[in-house]
Design a protein around this motif. Structure first.
Motif, PDB file in Angstrom:
ATOM      1  N   VAL A   1       1.435  15.142  11.117  1.00  0.00           N
ATOM      2  CA  VAL A   1       2.770  15.747  11.025  1.00  0.00           C
ATOM      3  C   VAL A   1       3.834  14.941  11.766  1.00  0.00           C
ATOM      4  N   ALA A   2       3.419  13.989  12.621  1.00  0.00           N
ATOM      5  CA  ALA A   2       4.391  13.250  13.433  1.00  0.00           C
ATOM      6  C   ALA A   2       5.462  12.543  12.606  1.00  0.00           C
ATOM      7  N   PRO A   3       5.100  11.795  11.527  1.00  0.00           N
ATOM      8  CA  PRO A   3       6.165  11.135  10.751  1.00  0.00           C
ATOM      9  C   PRO A   3       7.153  12.124  10.144  1.00  0.00           C
ATOM     10  N   LEU A   4       6.642  13.279   9.718  1.00  0.00           N
ATOM     11  CA  LEU A   4       7.523  14.289   9.136  1.00  0.00           C
ATOM     12  C   LEU A   4       8.437  14.885  10.202  1.00  0.00           C
ATOM     13  N   LEU A   5       7.882  15.167  11.390  1.00  0.00           N
ATOM     14  CA  LEU A   5       8.696  15.726  12.468  1.00  0.00           C
ATOM     15  C   LEU A   5       9.760  14.737  12.931  1.00  0.00           C
ATOM     16  N   LEU A   6       9.385  13.459  13.013  1.00  0.00           N
ATOM     17  CA  LEU A   6      10.358  12.454  13.433  1.00  0.00           C
ATOM     18  C   LEU A   6      11.516  12.360  12.448  1.00  0.00           C
ATOM     19  N   SER A   7      11.207  12.490  11.152  1.00  0.00           N
ATOM     20  CA  SER A   7      12.270  12.401  10.145  1.00  0.00           C
ATOM     21  C   SER A   7      13.111  13.675  10.084  1.00  0.00           C
ATOM     22  N   LEU A   8      12.510  14.827  10.412  1.00  0.00           N
ATOM     23  CA  LEU A   8      13.231  16.097  10.324  1.00  0.00           C
ATOM     24  C   LEU A   8      13.967  16.457  11.616  1.00  0.00           C
ATOM     25  N   LEU A   9      13.302  16.259  12.766  1.00  0.00           N
ATOM     26  CA  LEU A   9      13.861  16.707  14.044  1.00  0.00           C
ATOM     27  C   LEU A   9      14.460  15.580  14.873  1.00  0.00           C
TER      28      LEU A   9
ATOM     29  N   TRP B   1     -10.365  15.220  18.352  1.00  0.00           N
ATOM     30  CA  TRP B   1      -9.978  14.382  17.213  1.00  0.00           C
ATOM     31  C   TRP B   1      -9.314  15.206  16.122  1.00  0.00           C
ATOM     32  N   LEU B   2      -9.740  16.450  15.966  1.00  0.00           N
ATOM     33  CA  LEU B   2      -9.106  17.319  14.975  1.00  0.00           C
ATOM     34  C   LEU B   2      -7.646  17.574  15.355  1.00  0.00           C
ATOM     35  N   VAL B   3      -7.408  17.856  16.635  1.00  0.00           N
ATOM     36  CA  VAL B   3      -6.032  18.065  17.102  1.00  0.00           C
ATOM     37  C   VAL B   3      -5.220  16.791  16.933  1.00  0.00           C
ATOM     38  N   ARG B   4      -5.818  15.653  17.272  1.00  0.00           N
ATOM     39  CA  ARG B   4      -5.092  14.389  17.130  1.00  0.00           C
ATOM     40  C   ARG B   4      -4.766  14.112  15.667  1.00  0.00           C
ATOM     41  N   THR B   5      -5.689  14.449  14.777  1.00  0.00           N
ATOM     42  CA  THR B   5      -5.438  14.272  13.345  1.00  0.00           C
ATOM     43  C   THR B   5      -4.219  15.069  12.909  1.00  0.00           C
ATOM     44  N   MET B   6      -4.154  16.321  13.341  1.00  0.00           N
ATOM     45  CA  MET B   6      -3.026  17.172  12.953  1.00  0.00           C
ATOM     46  C   MET B   6      -1.716  16.644  13.523  1.00  0.00           C
ATOM     47  N   VAL B   7      -1.751  16.207  14.795  1.00  0.00           N
ATOM     48  CA  VAL B   7      -0.535  15.686  15.428  1.00  0.00           C
ATOM     49  C   VAL B   7      -0.048  14.436  14.707  1.00  0.00           C
ATOM     50  N   VAL B   8      -0.977  13.516  14.426  1.00  0.00           N
ATOM     51  CA  VAL B   8      -0.598  12.259  13.776  1.00  0.00           C
ATOM     52  C   VAL B   8      -0.148  12.499  12.337  1.00  0.00           C
TER      53      VAL B   8
ATOM     54  N   PHE C   1       0.805  -1.223   0.000  1.00  0.00           N
ATOM     55  CA  PHE C   1       0.000   0.000   0.000  1.00  0.00           C
ATOM     56  C   PHE C   1       0.842   1.279   0.000  1.00  0.00           C
ATOM     57  N   GLY C   2       2.143   1.154  -0.204  1.00  0.00           N
ATOM     58  CA  GLY C   2       2.995   2.334  -0.289  1.00  0.00           C
ATOM     59  C   GLY C   2       3.144   3.080   1.018  1.00  0.00           C
ATOM     60  N   LEU C   3       3.145   2.348   2.137  1.00  0.00           N
ATOM     61  CA  LEU C   3       3.179   2.989   3.447  1.00  0.00           C
ATOM     62  C   LEU C   3       4.587   3.357   3.900  1.00  0.00           C
ATOM     63  N   GLU C   4       5.597   3.105   3.041  1.00  0.00           N
ATOM     64  CA  GLU C   4       6.956   3.486   3.427  1.00  0.00           C
ATOM     65  C   GLU C   4       7.129   4.996   3.440  1.00  0.00           C
ATOM     66  N   GLN C   5       6.314   5.708   2.668  1.00  0.00           N
ATOM     67  CA  GLN C   5       6.437   7.164   2.573  1.00  0.00           C
ATOM     68  C   GLN C   5       5.800   7.829   3.803  1.00  0.00           C
ATOM     69  N   PRO C   6       6.529   8.739   4.470  1.00  0.00           N
ATOM     70  CA  PRO C   6       5.984   9.383   5.679  1.00  0.00           C
ATOM     71  C   PRO C   6       4.641  10.067   5.455  1.00  0.00           C
ATOM     72  N   LEU C   7       4.466  10.717   4.294  1.00  0.00           N
ATOM     73  CA  LEU C   7       3.211  11.422   4.034  1.00  0.00           C
ATOM     74  C   LEU C   7       2.046  10.442   3.948  1.00  0.00           C
ATOM     75  N   VAL C   8       2.250   9.323   3.238  1.00  0.00           N
ATOM     76  CA  VAL C   8       1.189   8.319   3.100  1.00  0.00           C
ATOM     77  C   VAL C   8       0.887   7.682   4.456  1.00  0.00           C
ATOM     78  N   ARG C   9       1.923   7.391   5.236  1.00  0.00           N
ATOM     79  CA  ARG C   9       1.718   6.828   6.575  1.00  0.00           C
ATOM     80  C   ARG C   9       0.848   7.755   7.412  1.00  0.00           C
ATOM     81  N   GLY C  10       1.173   9.044   7.362  1.00  0.00           N
ATOM     82  CA  GLY C  10       0.408  10.010   8.139  1.00  0.00           C
ATOM     83  C   GLY C  10      -1.042  10.084   7.703  1.00  0.00           C
ATOM     84  N   ILE C  11      -1.281  10.060   6.386  1.00  0.00           N
ATOM     85  CA  ILE C  11      -2.653  10.149   5.877  1.00  0.00           C
ATOM     86  C   ILE C  11      -3.462   8.918   6.273  1.00  0.00           C
TER      87      ILE C  11
END
Length: 469
Positions: free
Chosen positions: A410-418, A401-408, A39-49
């Protein structure tokens, strides 16, 4: 039946089992390389979505939850949520493309939003005040049990054929839906909801069943009279409207209900829960089987911590547990940040640091489950006025749930960047929350729902950990 309120709580909480299972199984599937590749889940953006799609659905489900809660009742709202959930699970289990998984998780998320509003309200309204907190912890204990089962099933699916394994893992919670619907049919409706609808005779019968007392018992009649008086006084102001949530006498309680839910998400829960595989890789642990076992172990420890919370919440109160939980999570995040940061230093034993990282993840789970995961929903529910409870809670949980959606998301991107710095940020937030709660969080231990107004009128009572007489 004696202790019917306990039985009703356990049956209603059965709905949170598959809520926890569906949330956890996706995290488990992120540890299975074949499913990631399919399912292409290796990509951080797809994982987050994919992960956040469940929470997007929960956002919309929460906002609309007040409609079935007010019109159909608490029991039927839970049953409606279970049917919607089954449809979402079927979409995921039959998926051939990642878009179908996202659609299924969106639909299941709508059910999650309804359940997370309906179950706490139902339990808060049927439970005796002296054990309301303890019964409420069952919500998260069963949810965490569902998460643990999902990791163990994912571990089994890892060793099966990919096409069979992930479908079996996604489809399993459908088995929970028929028993839940059947069980809820046999249980009494919330007496408070029935009184609000003018069904006082049915309300008295419901309360009689819940308390295991005859309808003419003086103790039962006293409680029933207090319920009727409180709800009738609220009803004199007319039909509940969303605009009333902004009135001065209600606004503070709505904001507190919202804050206690949202603050729990800013502690880093979504990152620790949804991206265990990513965190373990950062800590130097790359075997998928270990990721799944760590997730299952974390859920087991969470259940134990929730059990401890159940024993303490109606003895020492809500405030001490929230403060202890925030402090514990802050310490865990700070240590995890340091352990990941020092990996690779010549003087550091990387293997020891990796295993210590697992222990710290478990420490975070303990802090979260003696506080937010066990009592946040019941606290956010019990402080709200009866006639506005469904509307206020649906908005609070929707924003959560809206806040949790935003956190989840961006989390993969933040983990890879920071990298490790993400956990330092969460550590600071946790300690800041502990300080804020110390000054502003009222105590509600032992307070009947009908007397909650007094807690918010008297600051000394609000900060006390003694029960209201």
């Amino acid at each position: 039946m004696k202790n019917l309120s306990v039985v009703a709580t356990l049956v209603a909480c059965f709905g949170t089992f598959f809520v926890g299972y569906d949330a956890g199984v996706m995290t488990g599937m992120l540890s299975v390389p074949a499913t990631e590749a399919r399912f292409g889940l290796e990509q951080p953006l797809v994982r987050g979505i994919v992960v956040s799609s469940l929470y997007i659905g929960a956002f919309f489900g929460s906002l609309g939850a007040s409609i079935p809660l007010d019109r159909l009742g608490r029991r039927r709202a839970i049953m409606l949520g279970s049917v919607i959930f089954a449809a979402g699970v079927l979409l995921q289990a039959t998926a051939f493309y990642v878009e179908q998984i996202i659609a299924g998780r969106l639909l299941a998320g709508i059910a999650v939003g309804i359940m997370h509003s309906a179950v706490p309200i139902y339990i808060a309204e049927i439970a005796e005040e002296y054990r309301r907190g303890a019964l409420a912890t069952a919500i998260e204990m069963v949810l965490v049990f569902g998460i643990m089962v999902s990791f163990l099933v994912s571990l089994g699916a890892y060793h099966l054929d990919d096409n069979v394994g992930f479908r079996l893992a996604f489809a399993l919670p459908i088995l929970c839906v028929p028993p839940l619907i059947f069980g809820m049919q046999l249980l009494p409706e919330s007496p408070r909801w029935l009184i609000g609808k003018g069904c006082t005779k049915d309300a008295l019968q419901s309360l009689s069943r819940l308390r295991n007392l005859p309808e003419d018992d003086p103790i039962l009649y006293k409680e029933f009279s207090q319920l009727c008086s409180s709800i009738e006084n609220e009803a004199q102001t007319g039909e509940a409207k969303f605009a009333e949530l902004l009135s001065p006498c209600v606004r503070k309680r709505v904001l507190l209900s919202l804050s206690i839910l949202v603050l729990g998400e800013t502690t880093g829960l979504g990152t620790i829960f949804n991206f265990i595989p990513d965190i373990m890789r950062m800590a130097g642990i790359h075997r998928p089987e270990v990721h799944l076992l760590v997730g299952a172990g974390r859920s087991g420890i969470s259940m134990v911590a929730s059990g401890i919370c159940a024993l303490l919440v109606d003895r020492i109160g809500r405030r001490p547990l929230f403060l202890a939980g925030a402090t514990c999570m802050g310490a865990a995040m700070g240590i995890l940040s340091a352990l990941i940061a020092v990996r690779g230093f010549p003087s550091v034993d990387d293997q020891a640091a990796s295993y210590c990282s697992i222990a710290v993840v478990y420490l975070f789970a303990i802090g979260h489950n003696i506080s937010w995961n066990s009592i946040a929903y019941i606290y956010a529910t019990e402080i709200l006025p009866q006639r506005l409870r469904a509307k206020a809670l649906s908005i609070s949980i929707g924003i959560y749930w809206l806040v949790r959606t935003m956190v989840v998301q961006v989390a993969p991107l933040l983990l890879s960047l920071l990298g490790w710095r993400v956990f330092s940020i969460f550590s600071g937030i946790c300690f800041a929350i502990a300080v804020g709660l110390y000054f502003w969080l009222p105590e509600t231990k032992g307070v009947p729902l009908e007397k909650m107004d007094e807690v918010f009128r008297d600051r000394r009572l609000a900060m006390s950990t003694s029960s209201m007489p």
